[in-house]
Design an enzyme around this catalytic site. Structure first.
Site, PDB file in Angstrom:
ATOM      1  N   TYR A   1     -23.196  -3.756 -13.777  1.00 36.40           N
ATOM      2  CA  TYR A   1     -23.611  -2.450 -14.283  1.00 36.40           C
ATOM      3  C   TYR A   1     -25.008  -2.579 -14.894  1.00 36.40           C
ATOM      4  O   TYR A   1     -25.343  -3.582 -15.520  1.00 36.40           O
ATOM      5  CB  TYR A   1     -22.639  -1.956 -15.350  1.00 36.40           C
ATOM      6  CG  TYR A   1     -21.234  -1.703 -14.846  1.00 36.40           C
ATOM      7  CD1 TYR A   1     -20.985  -0.744 -13.866  1.00 36.40           C
ATOM      8  CD2 TYR A   1     -20.147  -2.406 -15.375  1.00 36.40           C
ATOM      9  CE1 TYR A   1     -19.698  -0.497 -13.420  1.00 36.40           C
ATOM     10  CE2 TYR A   1     -18.856  -2.156 -14.935  1.00 36.40           C
ATOM     11  CZ  TYR A   1     -18.628  -1.210 -13.951  1.00 36.40           C
ATOM     12  OH  TYR A   1     -17.353  -0.962 -13.512  1.00 36.40           O
TER      13      TYR A   1
ATOM     14  N   ASP B   1     -22.994  -5.622  -7.707  1.00 39.87           N
ATOM     15  CA  ASP B   1     -23.864  -6.190  -8.735  1.00 39.87           C
ATOM     16  C   ASP B   1     -23.457  -5.626 -10.088  1.00 39.87           C
ATOM     17  O   ASP B   1     -22.679  -4.678 -10.166  1.00 39.87           O
ATOM     18  CB  ASP B   1     -25.351  -5.967  -8.432  1.00 39.87           C
ATOM     19  CG  ASP B   1     -25.792  -4.513  -8.494  1.00 39.87           C
ATOM     20  OD1 ASP B   1     -24.925  -3.618  -8.421  1.00 39.87           O
ATOM     21  OD2 ASP B   1     -27.001  -4.261  -8.609  1.00 39.87           O
TER      22      ASP B   1
ATOM     23  N   PHE C   1     -16.789  -5.253 -12.196  1.00 38.71           N
ATOM     24  CA  PHE C   1     -16.139  -4.000 -12.585  1.00 38.71           C
ATOM     25  C   PHE C   1     -15.804  -3.903 -14.073  1.00 38.71           C
ATOM     26  O   PHE C   1     -15.431  -2.846 -14.557  1.00 38.71           O
ATOM     27  CB  PHE C   1     -14.863  -3.739 -11.762  1.00 38.71           C
ATOM     28  CG  PHE C   1     -15.122  -3.555 -10.298  1.00 38.71           C
ATOM     29  CD1 PHE C   1     -15.705  -2.390  -9.819  1.00 38.71           C
ATOM     30  CD2 PHE C   1     -14.790  -4.553  -9.388  1.00 38.71           C
ATOM     31  CE1 PHE C   1     -15.954  -2.217  -8.461  1.00 38.71           C
ATOM     32  CE2 PHE C   1     -15.041  -4.386  -8.030  1.00 38.71           C
ATOM     33  CZ  PHE C   1     -15.617  -3.223  -7.568  1.00 38.71           C
TER      34      PHE C   1
ATOM     35  N   HIS D   1     -14.746   1.507  -1.491  1.00 38.01           N
ATOM     36  CA  HIS D   1     -15.151   1.187  -2.859  1.00 38.01           C
ATOM     37  C   HIS D   1     -14.550   2.221  -3.820  1.00 38.01           C
ATOM     38  O   HIS D   1     -14.386   3.397  -3.460  1.00 38.01           O
ATOM     39  CB  HIS D   1     -16.680   1.211  -2.952  1.00 38.01           C
ATOM     40  CG  HIS D   1     -17.220   0.592  -4.186  1.00 38.01           C
ATOM     41  ND1 HIS D   1     -17.341   1.283  -5.379  1.00 38.01           N
ATOM     42  CD2 HIS D   1     -17.672  -0.669  -4.440  1.00 38.01           C
ATOM     43  CE1 HIS D   1     -17.845   0.486  -6.297  1.00 38.01           C
ATOM     44  NE2 HIS D   1     -18.054  -0.709  -5.762  1.00 38.01           N
TER      45      HIS D   1
END
Length: 245
Positions: A89, A87, A100, A209
């Site tokens: 930031y 999701d 990202f 991740h």
């Protein structure tokens, strides 16, 4: 979509926030229009819009201002790499509608710094001047979060509200498209989509991740995964131009 109730949120301290939940204001490339129109007309889509407007009316600050920006910058016909995030930031000014990525002038968060660290290790690319990944998107890298909105300071606050049905459908569109693609799945949340991808036609790259909590952890650490060079080699082997990461 006309007739959607609109709840307006003032700019406040952060100009990079959602001001009204109206899909008519969220541009997408024409190649995605059928998919988006069908979603907003569906019960799940209508429920999601209702939730967003309720939260805005309650005074919530929601990021990013353009939830569908990934679909505006990367036409379906140009997609050659799909990178899935979780999701947006949740800090002021960070999210810019691409997984990202952060807006220019914003310090890259730890996950993005690890992405740049692996890119430098893998392809000897120096760290870029800022954390915006728009230039990746413009080359055919679909930077898609599973959930496309979040509230200030509340990670995963919009998870399970309907976005996942929409983004799963976008992944399905990419999978069904005849052009071969590379699907990059970092972390368990992204890897849940692996079973929906035809590995006979597309490449599927999986690792942990890039967050500091898991980037070095086994069984497949993100740091050292070599996904950027692997993706480019696979693209070239299938007659496509590599990404200028």
């Amino acid at each position: 979509m006309k007739g959607v109730a609109q709840a307006v949120l003032g700019w406040g301290a952060d100009a990079r926030c959602l001001r009204q939940a109206d899909p008519a204001l969220w541009s997408v490339d024409a190649s995605w229009q059928t998919q988006t129109d069908a979603f907003w007309a569906s019960p799940v889509g209508r429920h999601l819009l209702g939730f967003l407007n309720e939260r805005l009316a309650a005074g919530a600050t929601i990021y990013p201002p353009e939830p569908l920006r990934a679909l505006a910058l990367t036409p379906l016909s140009k997609v050659k790499v799909v990178i899935l995030g979780q999701d947006p930031y949740h800090g002021p000014g960070q999210a810019e509608g691409l997984a990202f990525s952060v807006a220019p002038g914003v310090r890259p968060p730890p996950s993005l710094r690890n992405i740049f660290k692996e890119l430098e290790r893998d392809l000897h690319c120096p760290a870029p001047a800022n954390g915006s990944l728009v230039r990746w998107a413009e080359q055919g890298v679909l930077l898609l979060n599973a959930c496309l909105s979040v509230e200030d300071g509340l990670p995963a606050s919009h998870a399970g509200r309907g976005w996942e049905a929409f983004t799963d459908a976008c992944v399905a569109c990419c999978n069904a498209d005849p052009a071969p693609k590379v699907f990059v799945l970092w972390g368990v949340y992204a890897q849940r989509t692996a079973t929906a991808i035809d590995g006979r036609r597309h490449a599927v790259l999986m690792a942990n991740h890039p967050s500091p909590l898991s980037a070095r952890r086994g069984p497949t650490p993100f740091l050292g995964c070599g996904h950027f060079s692997q993706a480019n080699r696979w693209l070239e082997a299938h007659g496509q131009k590599p990404v200028d990461w």
